[in-house]
Design a protein around this motif. Structure first.
Motif, PDB file in Angstrom:
ATOM      1  N   GLU A  18      95.017   1.664  32.316  1.00 41.63           N
ATOM      2  CA  GLU A  18      95.863   3.260  32.108  1.00 41.63           C
ATOM      3  C   GLU A  18      96.588   3.427  30.500  1.00 41.63           C
ATOM      4  OE1 GLU A  18      99.213   3.629  34.960  1.00 41.63           O
ATOM      5  OE2 GLU A  18      97.052   3.806  37.187  1.00 41.63           O
ATOM      6  N   GLY A  19      97.666   4.604  30.414  1.00 42.11           N
ATOM      7  CA  GLY A  19      98.633   3.697  28.947  1.00 42.11           C
ATOM      8  C   GLY A  19      97.476   5.248  28.338  1.00 42.11           C
ATOM      9  N   TYR A  20      97.095   6.548  28.863  1.00 41.87           N
ATOM     10  CA  TYR A  20      96.491   7.406  27.515  1.00 41.87           C
ATOM     11  C   TYR A  20      97.745   8.213  27.187  1.00 41.87           C
ATOM     12  CZ  TYR A  20      92.255   5.691  30.463  1.00 41.87           C
ATOM     13  OH  TYR A  20      90.573   5.382  30.550  1.00 41.87           O
ATOM     14  N   LEU A  21      98.523   8.806  28.146  1.00 44.13           N
ATOM     15  CA  LEU A  21      99.171   9.528  26.583  1.00 44.13           C
ATOM     16  C   LEU A  21     100.604   8.913  25.292  1.00 44.13           C
ATOM     17  CD1 LEU A  21     102.456  11.108  29.242  1.00 44.13           C
ATOM     18  CD2 LEU A  21      99.804  12.075  28.682  1.00 44.13           C
ATOM     19  N   PHE A  22     100.107   7.337  25.369  1.00 46.12           N
ATOM     20  CA  PHE A  22     100.957   7.086  24.632  1.00 46.12           C
ATOM     21  C   PHE A  22      99.977   6.311  23.678  1.00 46.12           C
ATOM     22  CE2 PHE A  22     105.673   5.145  25.582  1.00 46.12           C
ATOM     23  CZ  PHE A  22     105.702   5.526  26.495  1.00 46.12           C
ATOM     24  N   GLU A  23      98.758   5.938  23.652  1.00 48.91           N
ATOM     25  CA  GLU A  23      97.330   6.404  23.522  1.00 48.91           C
ATOM     26  C   GLU A  23      96.812   7.552  22.016  1.00 48.91           C
ATOM     27  OE1 GLU A  23      96.555   3.033  21.676  1.00 48.91           O
ATOM     28  OE2 GLU A  23      94.984   4.431  20.537  1.00 48.91           O
ATOM     29  N   LEU A  24      97.067   8.709  23.392  1.00 49.38           N
ATOM     30  CA  LEU A  24      96.240   9.764  22.596  1.00 49.38           C
ATOM     31  C   LEU A  24      97.549  10.350  21.915  1.00 49.38           C
ATOM     32  CD1 LEU A  24      93.996  10.548  24.653  1.00 49.38           C
ATOM     33  CD2 LEU A  24      93.282  10.446  22.496  1.00 49.38           C
ATOM     34  N   GLU A  25      99.501  10.113  21.681  1.00 49.38           N
ATOM     35  CA  GLU A  25      99.787  10.491  21.573  1.00 49.38           C
ATOM     36  C   GLU A  25      99.907  10.019  19.843  1.00 49.38           C
ATOM     37  OE1 GLU A  25     103.638  10.585  19.296  1.00 49.38           O
ATOM     38  OE2 GLU A  25     103.110   8.830  19.986  1.00 49.38           O
ATOM     39  N   ARG A  26     100.261   8.390  19.971  1.00 50.18           N
ATOM     40  CA  ARG A  26      99.662   7.981  18.394  1.00 50.18           C
ATOM     41  C   ARG A  26      98.489   8.562  17.550  1.00 50.18           C
ATOM     42  NH1 ARG A  26     100.890   2.024  21.340  1.00 50.18           N
ATOM     43  NH2 ARG A  26      99.211   2.395  22.240  1.00 50.18           N
ATOM     44  N   GLY A 291      96.339  -3.352  35.833  1.00 49.68           N
ATOM     45  CA  GLY A 291      95.665  -2.679  34.650  1.00 49.68           C
ATOM     46  C   GLY A 291      97.346  -2.881  34.102  1.00 49.68           C
ATOM     47  N   VAL A 292      97.817  -1.847  32.203  1.00 45.99           N
ATOM     48  CA  VAL A 292      98.333  -1.636  32.067  1.00 45.99           C
ATOM     49  C   VAL A 292      98.797  -0.098  31.860  1.00 45.99           C
ATOM     50  CG1 VAL A 292      99.166  -2.945  29.630  1.00 45.99           C
ATOM     51  CG2 VAL A 292      97.798  -3.719  30.374  1.00 45.99           C
ATOM     52  N   CYS A 293     100.104  -0.102  31.612  1.00 44.07           N
ATOM     53  CA  CYS A 293     100.056   1.077  31.710  1.00 44.07           C
ATOM     54  C   CYS A 293     100.600   1.408  29.969  1.00 44.07           C
ATOM     55  CB  CYS A 293     101.441   1.709  32.914  1.00 44.07           C
ATOM     56  SG  CYS A 293     101.301   3.043  32.908  1.00 44.07           S
ATOM     57  N   HIS A 300      95.271  -4.950  25.187  1.00 44.19           N
ATOM     58  CA  HIS A 300      94.896  -5.598  25.802  1.00 44.19           C
ATOM     59  C   HIS A 300      94.802  -5.944  27.544  1.00 44.19           C
ATOM     60  CE1 HIS A 300      98.841  -4.137  24.018  1.00 44.19           C
ATOM     61  NE2 HIS A 300      99.912  -5.294  23.989  1.00 44.19           N
ATOM     62  N   ILE A 301      94.201  -4.234  27.287  1.00 41.50           N
ATOM     63  CA  ILE A 301      92.980  -4.613  29.122  1.00 41.50           C
ATOM     64  C   ILE A 301      91.748  -6.142  28.298  1.00 41.50           C
ATOM     65  CG2 ILE A 301      90.844  -3.880  29.702  1.00 41.50           C
ATOM     66  CD1 ILE A 301      94.083  -1.961  30.524  1.00 41.50           C
ATOM     67  N   ARG A 302      91.288  -6.032  27.191  1.00 42.39           N
ATOM     68  CA  ARG A 302      90.509  -7.625  27.202  1.00 42.39           C
ATOM     69  C   ARG A 302      91.580  -8.403  27.475  1.00 42.39           C
ATOM     70  NH1 ARG A 302      88.579  -8.372  21.617  1.00 42.39           N
ATOM     71  NH2 ARG A 302      90.251  -8.839  20.984  1.00 42.39           N
ATOM     72  N   ALA A 303      92.533  -9.033  27.175  1.00 38.38           N
ATOM     73  CA  ALA A 303      93.211 -10.297  27.472  1.00 38.38           C
ATOM     74  C   ALA A 303      93.670 -10.028  29.332  1.00 38.38           C
ATOM     75  CB  ALA A 303      94.660 -10.097  26.376  1.00 38.38           C
ATOM     76  N   VAL A 304      94.011  -8.832  29.063  1.00 38.25           N
ATOM     77  CA  VAL A 304      93.824  -8.959  31.032  1.00 38.25           C
ATOM     78  C   VAL A 304      92.781  -9.330  31.596  1.00 38.25           C
ATOM     79  CG1 VAL A 304      94.436  -7.923  32.773  1.00 38.25           C
ATOM     80  CG2 VAL A 304      95.706  -7.550  30.913  1.00 38.25           C
ATOM     81  N   ALA A 305      91.627  -9.276  31.121  1.00 40.88           N
ATOM     82  CA  ALA A 305      90.056  -9.578  31.825  1.00 40.88           C
ATOM     83  C   ALA A 305      90.206 -10.594  31.747  1.00 40.88           C
ATOM     84  CB  ALA A 305      88.959  -8.549  30.815  1.00 40.88           C
ATOM     85  N   GLU A 306      90.169 -11.231  29.910  1.00 41.07           N
ATOM     86  CA  GLU A 306      90.227 -12.413  30.298  1.00 41.07           C
ATOM     87  C   GLU A 306      90.748 -13.495  30.989  1.00 41.07           C
ATOM     88  OE1 GLU A 306      89.531 -12.384  25.800  1.00 41.07           O
ATOM     89  OE2 GLU A 306      88.209 -12.000  25.622  1.00 41.07           O
ATOM     90  N   GLY A 307      92.111 -13.599  31.129  1.00 39.51           N
ATOM     91  CA  GLY A 307      93.496 -14.142  31.795  1.00 39.51           C
ATOM     92  C   GLY A 307      92.317 -13.668  33.042  1.00 39.51           C
ATOM     93  N   LEU A 308      91.565 -13.356  34.053  1.00 34.66           N
ATOM     94  CA  LEU A 308      91.015 -13.146  34.816  1.00 34.66           C
ATOM     95  C   LEU A 308      89.593 -13.792  35.086  1.00 34.66           C
ATOM     96  CD1 LEU A 308      92.399  -9.561  36.223  1.00 34.66           C
ATOM     97  CD2 LEU A 308      93.157 -11.991  36.839  1.00 34.66           C
ATOM     98  N   GLY A 309      89.782 -14.421  34.116  1.00 34.13           N
ATOM     99  CA  GLY A 309      88.280 -14.935  33.715  1.00 34.13           C
ATOM    100  C   GLY A 309      87.181 -14.948  33.198  1.00 34.13           C
ATOM    101  N   ARG A 310      87.234 -13.002  32.864  1.00 31.10           N
ATOM    102  CA  ARG A 310      85.791 -12.406  32.288  1.00 31.10           C
ATOM    103  C   ARG A 310      85.949 -12.374  31.139  1.00 31.10           C
ATOM    104  NH1 ARG A 310      87.163  -6.615  36.136  1.00 31.10           N
ATOM    105  NH2 ARG A 310      87.520  -7.679  37.939  1.00 31.10           N
ATOM    106  N   THR A 311      84.405 -12.126  30.481  1.00 33.01           N
ATOM    107  CA  THR A 311      84.289 -11.684  29.919  1.00 33.01           C
ATOM    108  C   THR A 311      83.484 -10.227  29.115  1.00 33.01           C
ATOM    109  OG1 THR A 311      82.067 -13.053  30.303  1.00 33.01           O
ATOM    110  CG2 THR A 311      83.779 -14.330  28.922  1.00 33.01           C
ATOM    111  N   PRO A 312      84.467  -9.782  29.344  1.00 32.50           N
ATOM    112  CA  PRO A 312      84.014  -8.062  29.618  1.00 32.50           C
ATOM    113  C   PRO A 312      83.075  -7.368  27.651  1.00 32.50           C
ATOM    114  CG  PRO A 312      86.244  -8.195  28.696  1.00 32.50           C
ATOM    115  CD  PRO A 312      85.700  -9.215  29.717  1.00 32.50           C
TER     116      PRO A 312
END
Ligand SMILES: [Zn+2]
Length: 344
Positions: A18-26, A291-293, A300-312
């Motif tokens: 998530e987090g589209y609002l803040f990213e597109l605002e920046r 997710g991250v809001c 950040h999303i990649r870090a969450v994925a890697e924290g769950l043992g994934r390699t996106p």
């Protein structure tokens, strides 16, 4: 038939960026304050690209960017006539990226800002949810996310509207400084009510950073039996300032109004390792929808994925400091440079 949300959750955790609002605002394509996703109509290609970046970083879901694309918000900015086009446009963009990547396609409804707990507002918010969920169903969403509710009852009305479609429902609450909903329900009581009313995934999103969301998640996990969602904001909230709106910056006296939220939160941003650590800890206590809001970037999303043992796909470029010009251990790094590292 592709596996849906519940099939994927049966196999293990699901990530929804998530987090589209803040990213597109920046990036300069929508306005802080109103936070209406006008970029959907003005620059659909940028929204599609951000969806792609999040999937590349590990998101299993493309969530239509309809957060705050509701009737009340469009009234506030005087563009109510764009309501349907904005919703249908956001859904079409998300569907396109979900189809090309194999990600799940989610609709989204959220806090209306008109609910006050009387019959008139109950009726008004139901009508707002019905029109948005109707457009999501028309677009063929796999499930619907109902998010960022600080009123438990408003979340229950949103859930009721989603359940009427027969689609899976993810419902997440926004818990501000006081650890309760605005009518005074504890987060775990509110989530139990939502689960009893048929929500497939319950939990928390937005407002609190990893440090002040995790303790609430533990209590929710103990109380409910089904899937639990955790989508914190990537900011260093504390016991004394548990929400990102309550953060204050003692090192800066040039912020208009003095409140860092929402446009001066930069010094509080969590690094990727903090998000990776959060994902690991939340997984340990049994959270399985992540997710991250607001404030999240793809790293950040990649870090969450890697924290769950994934390699996106983006993990191909996860850091390897052995190749750094000074700090590296690689044979090609001259000894003189390795020694100079202490002076960097
Ligand atoms: Zn948020």
């Amino acid at each position: 038939m592709e596996p849906g949300l519940l099939d994927r959750l049966a196999q293990g955790p699901v990530i929804c960026a998530e987090g589209y609002l803040f990213e597109l605002e920046r990036r300069g394509y929508l306005q802080a304050g109103a936070f209406v996703p006008e970029v959907v109509l003005e620059h659909p290609e940028l929204v599609a690209q951000l969806h792609r970046e999040f999937v590349h970083a590990g998101s299993d879901v493309v969530e239509a960017f309809t957060y705050y694309a509701h009737r009340e918000k469009l009234r506030v900015i005087g563009k109510e006539e764009q309501l349907e086009d904005m919703n249908r446009g956001a859904l079409a963009i998300a569907k396109e990226v979900a189809d090309e990547t194999g990600a799940l396609f989610a609709g989204d409804i959220c806090n209306t800002n008109v609910f006050v707990g009387d019959d008139a507002s109950r009726k008004a918010v139901r009508a707002m949810f019905e029109e948005q969920v109707g457009w999501a169903v028309d677009a063929g969403v796999d499930f619907v996310i109902a998010e960022t509710f600080s009123w438990g009852e408003e979340a229950l009305i949103a859930l009721d509207v989603v359940k009427a479609t027969g689609l899976p429902a993810v419902v997440t609450l926004a818990i501000h400084q006081d650890p309760e909903t605005r009518e005074g329900w504890s987060p775990e009581d509110a989530c139990a009510k939502l689960e009893d009313a048929g929500a497939d995934v319950v939990g928390l999103n937005c407002i609190r950073g990893p440090g002040t969301m995790l303790p609430l998640l533990e209590m929710i996990r103990e109380r409910v039996s089904g899937h639990v969602a955790a989508l914190p904001v990537p900011y260093r909230t504390t016991d004394g300032q548990p929400s990102f709106q309550s953060l204050r910056d003692p090192h800066c006296d040039v912020i208009p109004g003095g409140r860092p939220f929402p446009t001066a939160l930069d010094p509080f941003v969590c690094n990727r390792y903090e998000l990776e650590d959060f994902a690991r800890r939340a997984r340990e206590i049994g959270v399985d929808y992540f997710g991250v809001c607001c404030g999240a970037g793809p790293h950040h999303i990649r870090a969450v994925a890697e924290g769950l043992g994934r390699t996106p796909p983006a993990s191909r470029f996860s850091p390897d400091m052995s190749k750094h010009a000074f700090l590296g251990t690689h044979d090609r790094v001259p000894q003189e440079y390795k020694e100079y590292a202490e002076k960097l």
